[in-house]
Design an enzyme around this catalytic site. Structure first.
Site, PDB file in Angstrom:
ATOM      1  N   LYS A 186       0.903  -1.156   0.000  1.00 57.30           N
ATOM      2  CA  LYS A 186       0.000   0.000   0.000  1.00 57.30           C
ATOM      3  C   LYS A 186       0.944   1.207   0.000  1.00 57.30           C
ATOM      4  CE  LYS A 186      -2.824   3.218   1.757  1.00 57.30           C
ATOM      5  NZ  LYS A 186      -2.150   4.467   2.082  1.00 57.30           N
ATOM      6  N   GLY A 247      -1.999   4.994  13.556  1.00 57.42           N
ATOM      7  CA  GLY A 247      -2.125   4.165  12.357  1.00 57.42           C
ATOM      8  C   GLY A 247      -1.746   2.714  12.648  1.00 57.42           C
ATOM      9  N   GLY A 248      -0.613   2.528  13.310  1.00 57.59           N
ATOM     10  CA  GLY A 248      -0.143   1.175  13.624  1.00 57.59           C
ATOM     11  C   GLY A 248      -1.146   0.437  14.489  1.00 57.59           C
ATOM     12  N   GLU A 267       6.134  -0.409  13.372  1.00 59.11           N
ATOM     13  CA  GLU A 267       7.156   0.396  14.030  1.00 59.11           C
ATOM     14  C   GLU A 267       6.563   1.787  14.138  1.00 59.11           C
ATOM     15  OE1 GLU A 267      10.728   2.050  12.155  1.00 59.11           O
ATOM     16  OE2 GLU A 267       9.889   3.193  13.807  1.00 59.11           O
ATOM     17  N   CYS A 304      12.696   8.159  13.057  1.00 63.72           N
ATOM     18  CA  CYS A 304      12.118   7.467  14.226  1.00 63.72           C
ATOM     19  C   CYS A 304      13.139   7.340  15.333  1.00 63.72           C
ATOM     20  CB  CYS A 304      11.578   6.111  13.817  1.00 63.72           C
ATOM     21  SG  CYS A 304      12.526   5.326  12.538  1.00 63.72           S
TER      22      CYS A 304
END
Ligand code: NAP
Length: 527
Positions: A186, A247-248, A267, A304
């Site tokens: 995606k 989102g995760g 992550e 991150c």
């Protein structure tokens, strides 16, 4: 050769204009739409087809000889490199990241694919083990043989902040393909043109290798429907994701609510605490402040592994560090962020800290319209412990200094913080005794523990861990960088008493593949 972008979905060997909502790439610096092409989102039927052909491709793809799978990964690397300047220029426009950074990221992406090719050739990831039959034992034991196979088709969500290395042909895709799993990507809507270019390179590599078309597909969507449908599709067996905590977690929930739940390797969020230990602050506080500011504002802070929390013991040296760091942050230019949404989230996060009664603003960098202004804050350990939201990730060039009254407060903060991708120790030999007492605490919280350096660089190699306890990731047992990333997409299978002629070559008598195996509890000698 320049590729004419079409904005089409890549479903197996087909290119197809999506019938979902239309959207365009946005130039990160100007926030203007890039005219060509118009991208069209996928619909449910496209998700269905991509997943069905991925499932159909799985058995023949996973049965490929190691050398063929490795050559395919090498070819993917070469084809990504061959996209040349067109890829770099499109990624620069869509992400606002500078050329040198993206050229480095392209090299990292290709090296990552080649690293997995080498791993596939070695056979090490198969983790083959043989326990021969013991017919004389009471009770007798039959022959047992163990290896790992791919879990099945994997859904990959490209990350916004690494449009190459954590995106269409990034670490999740490379490790899943190496494991023998077809991949449905995606694309991140922040860099659809970059995604199409890389997607076409992989699509061509699949065709050139004569692989079943379902080994790779690329879907677009400007909203959440396609991603949600992918995670819920029965053919998908695992998910790789890098992005926000919200989102995760949304994907984790969807995957857990399936009739047949599947793992999501997300992550998400980390503030990467750095401990400024007394010996280091005394020996090189000024240099540390400079290096810290450079690391925290590098790439507009969109890593991150950004150092978002700096812990030190109260005193003149910590004060001097704060003053030096404030001077450095104050001199930072306003930066282009990846997307308007990420800029707005950053501004909201900075505002939340600036307005907090117990947080002091030490410095703001230069401001410019539509750009991110760096920010440095300070808080006392007690205040942080009383309100954990102060320590939450603000994705961008922002960091918080935490003043601890004594070692007990430093320990309390370490005990109180959430899981992290990294924790860094800035230390001299004189700090070793203190560090020894802190390490057990630190190991419980972080996937990677560093001494003297900054965590933003993540080496791609056998020994890397880019993972950590929640919310750094949704599965503490995994890493998304390094060869161990393949383990997310493998599962163990044991054959009990199966005839040699029916076993996979990796487990047959005589070790025809000459791979490393364990035999009767010991490493087997390879001739
Ligand atoms: P994101 O909003 O989490 O999106 C990542 C991908 O997941 C996109 O393709 C997005 O699709 C999809 N997605 C998000 N929520 C979904 C849901 N509920 N259902 C289905 N699909 C979903 O991350 P982002 O756009 O890259 O950046 C937003 C924020 O994420 C940043 O401000 C930052 O805080 C954080 N972030 C963290 C890291 C990190 O490494 N820790 C990296 C990047 C970003 P759509 O875009 O179409 O919604």
């Amino acid at each position: 050769m320049t590729i004419a972008l079409t904005g089409e979905l890549l479903i197996g060997s087909q290119s197809k204009r999506g019938e979902g909502a239309a959207f365009q790439s946005i130039d990160a610096a100007s926030q203007q739409a890039i005219a060509q092409p118009v991208f069209h989102g996928a619909l449910q039927g496209d998700v269905e087809k991509a997943c069905r052909i991925a499932d159909e491709a799985f058995d023949s793809y996973r049965a490929l000889a190691a050398e063929q799978r490795a050559q395919f990964l090498d070819d993917c690397a070469a084809r990504v490199e061959a996209l040349g300047d067109q890829l770099i220029e499109r990624a620069m426009a869509e992400s606002g990241l500078p050329r040198a950074r993206l050229e480095g990221e392209r090299a990292r992406t290709a090296n990552q694919l080649r690293m997995f090719a080498t791993l596939v050739r070695s056979g090490d990831a198969l983790d083959a083990r043989i326990e021969p039959a013991l017919p004389e034992r009471q009770p007798p034991r039959t022959d047992l043989r163990f290896w790992r196979i791919g879990v099945g088709p994997v859904a990959v969500f490209g990350a916004s902040n690494f449009p190459l290395a954590f995106s269409v042909a990034g670490g999740d895709t490379a490790s899943a393909l190496a494991a023998g799993c077809p991949v449905v990507v995606k694309a991140h809507p922040a860099h659809p043109g970059t995604s199409e270019l890389v997607g076409r390179a992989i699509q061509q590599a699949v065709a050139a290798a004569g692989l079943p078309e379902g080994v790779f597909s690329l879907l677009f969507d400007a909203g959440h429907e396609v991603g949600a449908a992918l995670v819920q599709h029965p053919a998908i067996r695992a998910v790789g994701f890098t992005g926000s905590r919200a989102g995760g977690l949304a994907l984790v929930k969807l995957a857990a609510a399936r009739p047949e739940p599947i793992p999501v390797y997300a992550e998400m969020s980390s503030v990467n605490p750095n401990l400024l230990l007394p010996g280091a602050l005394a020996a090189r506080g000024e240099a540390l402040a400079r290096e810290f500011a450079a690391s925290a504002t590098l790439g507009c802070g969109q890593f991150c592994t950004n150092p978002g929390l700096m812990l030190g013991l109260a005193g003149a040296e910590f004060d001097a560090f704060a003053a030096n760091a404030a001077r450095e942050f104050g001199a930072v230019n306003a930066g282009v962020m990846l997307t308007g949404g990420i800029l707005r989230a950053y501004e909201k996060g900075v505002e939340r800290l600036a307005q907090h009664a117990n947080v002091t603003t030490l410095a703001r960098g230069a401001a410019a319209p539509g750009r991110a202004q760096s920010a440095l804050f300070k808080v006392g350990a007690r205040e942080l412990l009383a309100d954990a939201t102060i320590g939450e990730e603000v994705f961008g060039p922002s960091s918080v200094l935490v003043e601890c009254a004594d070692e007990a407060e430093l320990r309390a903060v370490l005990r109180g913080i959430e899981g992290q991708l990294t924790i860094t120790l800035h230390m001299e030999a004189a700090d070793a005794d203190l560090v020894r007492t802190l390490l057990p605490l630190i190991e419980r919280k972080a996937g990677r523990v560093l001494a003297n350096g900054f965590p933003t660089g993540v080496e791609v190699c056998d020994a890397m861990v880019h993972g950590g306890p929640f919310p750094a990731t949704s599965d503490v047992r995994s890493t998304s960088v390094g060869t161990a990333a393949i383990e997310r997409f493998l599962r163990p299978v044991c054959y009990q008493n199966l005839a040699d002629s029916l076993l996979p070559d990796a487990l047959r008598d005589g070790n025809p593949l000459a791979i490393k195996r364990r035999f009767a509890g010991k490493p087997e000698s390879v001739n």
